[in-house]
Design an enzyme around this catalytic site. Structure first.
Site, PDB file in Angstrom:
ATOM      1  N   ASP A  39       0.838  -1.192   0.000  1.00  0.00           N
ATOM      2  CA  ASP A  39       0.000   0.000   0.000  1.00  0.00           C
ATOM      3  C   ASP A  39       0.876   1.246   0.000  1.00  0.00           C
ATOM      4  O   ASP A  39       2.028   1.217   0.459  1.00  0.00           O
ATOM      5  CB  ASP A  39      -0.897   0.010   1.241  1.00  0.00           C
TER       6      ASP A  39
ATOM      7  N   ASP B 229       3.441   1.597  -4.819  1.00  0.00           N
ATOM      8  CA  ASP B 229       2.707   2.482  -5.718  1.00  0.00           C
ATOM      9  C   ASP B 229       2.430   1.662  -6.967  1.00  0.00           C
ATOM     10  O   ASP B 229       3.346   1.404  -7.764  1.00  0.00           O
ATOM     11  CB  ASP B 229       3.542   3.722  -6.052  1.00  0.00           C
ATOM     12  N   VAL B 230       1.183   1.243  -7.159  1.00  0.00           N
ATOM     13  CA  VAL B 230       0.878   0.305  -8.237  1.00  0.00           C
ATOM     14  C   VAL B 230       1.065   0.910  -9.620  1.00  0.00           C
ATOM     15  O   VAL B 230       1.127   0.182 -10.617  1.00  0.00           O
ATOM     16  CB  VAL B 230      -0.557  -0.264  -8.115  1.00  0.00           C
TER      17      VAL B 230
ATOM     18  N   ASN C 232      -5.984  -5.511  -5.713  1.00  0.00           N
ATOM     19  CA  ASN C 232      -7.174  -4.843  -5.176  1.00  0.00           C
ATOM     20  C   ASN C 232      -7.118  -3.323  -5.300  1.00  0.00           C
ATOM     21  O   ASN C 232      -8.161  -2.677  -5.407  1.00  0.00           O
ATOM     22  CB  ASN C 232      -7.359  -5.220  -3.700  1.00  0.00           C
TER      23      ASN C 232
ATOM     24  N   TYR D   1     -14.805   4.896 -14.588  1.00  0.00           N
ATOM     25  CA  TYR D   1     -14.551   3.804 -13.642  1.00  0.00           C
ATOM     26  C   TYR D   1     -15.029   2.480 -14.228  1.00  0.00           C
ATOM     27  O   TYR D   1     -14.313   1.472 -14.183  1.00  0.00           O
ATOM     28  CB  TYR D   1     -15.274   4.106 -12.328  1.00  0.00           C
TER      29      TYR D   1
ATOM     30  N   LYS E 254     -12.804  -0.959 -15.116  1.00  0.00           N
ATOM     31  CA  LYS E 254     -13.095  -2.277 -14.553  1.00  0.00           C
ATOM     32  C   LYS E 254     -13.401  -3.297 -15.646  1.00  0.00           C
ATOM     33  O   LYS E 254     -13.115  -4.488 -15.500  1.00  0.00           O
ATOM     34  CB  LYS E 254     -14.243  -2.167 -13.550  1.00  0.00           C
TER      35      LYS E 254
ATOM     36  N   VAL F 110     -20.304  -1.872  -1.778  1.00  0.00           N
ATOM     37  CA  VAL F 110     -20.046  -2.167  -0.369  1.00  0.00           C
ATOM     38  C   VAL F 110     -19.889  -0.831   0.355  1.00  0.00           C
ATOM     39  O   VAL F 110     -19.194   0.062  -0.143  1.00  0.00           O
ATOM     40  CB  VAL F 110     -18.771  -3.015  -0.206  1.00  0.00           C
TER      41      VAL F 110
ATOM     42  N   THR G 174     -18.015   0.762   2.178  1.00  0.00           N
ATOM     43  CA  THR G 174     -16.710   1.201   2.658  1.00  0.00           C
ATOM     44  C   THR G 174     -16.631   2.714   2.459  1.00  0.00           C
ATOM     45  O   THR G 174     -17.581   3.341   1.979  1.00  0.00           O
ATOM     46  CB  THR G 174     -15.593   0.528   1.859  1.00  0.00           C
TER      47      THR G 174
END
Length: 264
Positions: A39, A62-63, A89, A158, A162, A193, A195
Site C-alpha cells: 500500500d 505504488d501500483v 485490489n 470507472y 473495470k 459495499v 466502505t
C-alpha cells in the site's frame, strides 16, 4: 484437508491497508496464508500486518510505478520465501458525468485501475512462473466491479477501467496456460459495499443531481439487487479466499460476480 485451507500459501494484497483490501488480507490470513500488505499508506499497512500476528508483513507499493512493483515483489518473496497468491485490489473511483468529465480524472483512474492492475499481473506472472522468485505457480486475483457489467450513471470511466480488468484477466489466463506458467488468473466483480469508497460514491451521485440524496442512491442499488442488500466486505473477502484455494483449482480466466445478482 479442507479445500479452502491456505496454510503454507504466501500472498500479497495491494491496497490492503483499508476497506476491501484489508478485509481480503484478514480473510486470507484467517484461512492460513502468510500475507504481505502492499500500500501507499505504509504505516497503515504495517498496522494491519502487525494486527494479523507473526509471519505477516507490509511493503510500500505504488501500483502505477513499475519500479515500485519490482521492489515490492522482491521484498515480499524475501519476507515470505516465495509467492503463491497476488490480489490486485488497489483502485480508485472518481465520479463524474460524461458531459463534464475531467481529463486528469480520466488519466488518474486509467493509471491506478488499468496500468496498476496490468503491472500487477505482469510481475505476478513473472514471479510465479518457472524460473521466477516464486517459481511454483499460483493464482492472481484482480478486483473488477459490477460496474463493468451494468450502465449505472456517473461512473463511466470507472466502469471502463473495470471492464479492462476483466479483459486483461482472460487474456492473461490464456497466455499463462499456453506458456505453462501454472498460474490461474481470475477477477471478481464486487457489488456496492459501504466502505469509505462506496459511501463516497453514493454522496457524489447526490451531488451530481443523479439522485435526491445519498440514501436514495443506495436504495437504487439495493432495488437493482435480487439479494436485497448491499454487499459486505466479508462477501468479497470470502470470494478471494475461494479463488485462492484448491476449491477453485479448475477455475481459470473468469470474472466472478459477487454482487447479489445486480449485474445479471
Amino acid at each position: 484437508m479442507n479445500a479452502f485451507d491456505l496454510t503454507g500459501r504466501r500472498a500479497l494484497v495491494t491496497g490492503g491497508a483499508q476497506g476491501l483490501g484489508e478485509g481480503m488480507a484478514r480473510a486470507l490470513a484467517a484461512a492460513g496464508a502468510s500475507v504481505v500488505i502492499g500500500d501507499l499508506q505504509t504505516d497503515a499497512a504495517q498496522s494491519v500486518a502487525t494486527s494479523l500476528g507473526d509471519g505477516h508483513g507490509a511493503v510500500h507499493l505504488d501500483v502505477t510505478d513499475e519500479s515500485s512493483w519490482v521492489a515490492a515483489l522482491e521484498s515480499t518473496t524475501s519476507t515470505l520465501g516465495g509467492l503463491d497468491v497476488l490480489v490486485n485490489n488497489a483502485g480508485i473511483e472518481i465520479t463524474g458525468l460524461m458531459s463534464e468529465v475531467e481529463v486528469d480524472d480520466i488519466r488518474r483512474q486509467l493509471d491506478v485501475n488499468v496500468l496498476g492492475t496490468a503491472l500487477g499481473i505482469k510481475h505476478g506472472l513473472r514471479t510465479m512462473r518457472p524460473g521466477g522468485a516464486g517459481g511454483s505457480g499460483g493464482t492472481i486475483i484482480s478486483v473488477a466491479s459490477v460496474a463493468a457489467t451494468i450502465a449505472f450513471p456517473g461512473i463511466a470511466i470507472y466502469s471502463a477501467t473495470k471492464s479492462a480488468i476483466d479483459r486483461m484477466t482472460r487474456v492473461a489466463a490464456m497466455e499463462a496456460g499456453k506458456l505453462g506458467y501454472g498460474v490461474r488468473v481470475n477477477c471478481i466483480y464486487p457489488g456496492l459495499v459501504p466502505t469509505a469508497m462506496g459511501a463516497g460514491l453514493a454522496s457524489d451521485m447526490a451531488e451530481l443531481g443523479l439522485f435526491g440524496s445519498a440514501d436514495e442512491a443506495v436504495e437504487a442499488v439495493v432495488g437493482l439487487t435480487p439479494s436485497g442488500r448491499l454487499g459486505e466486505v466479508r462477501d468479497m473477502a470470502d470470494a478471494v479466499v475461494f479463488l485462492a484455494s484448491d476449491a477453485a483449482r479448475f477455475v481459470n480466466g473468469i470474472g466472478l460476480p459477487v454482487d447479489g445478482g445486480m449485474g445479471m
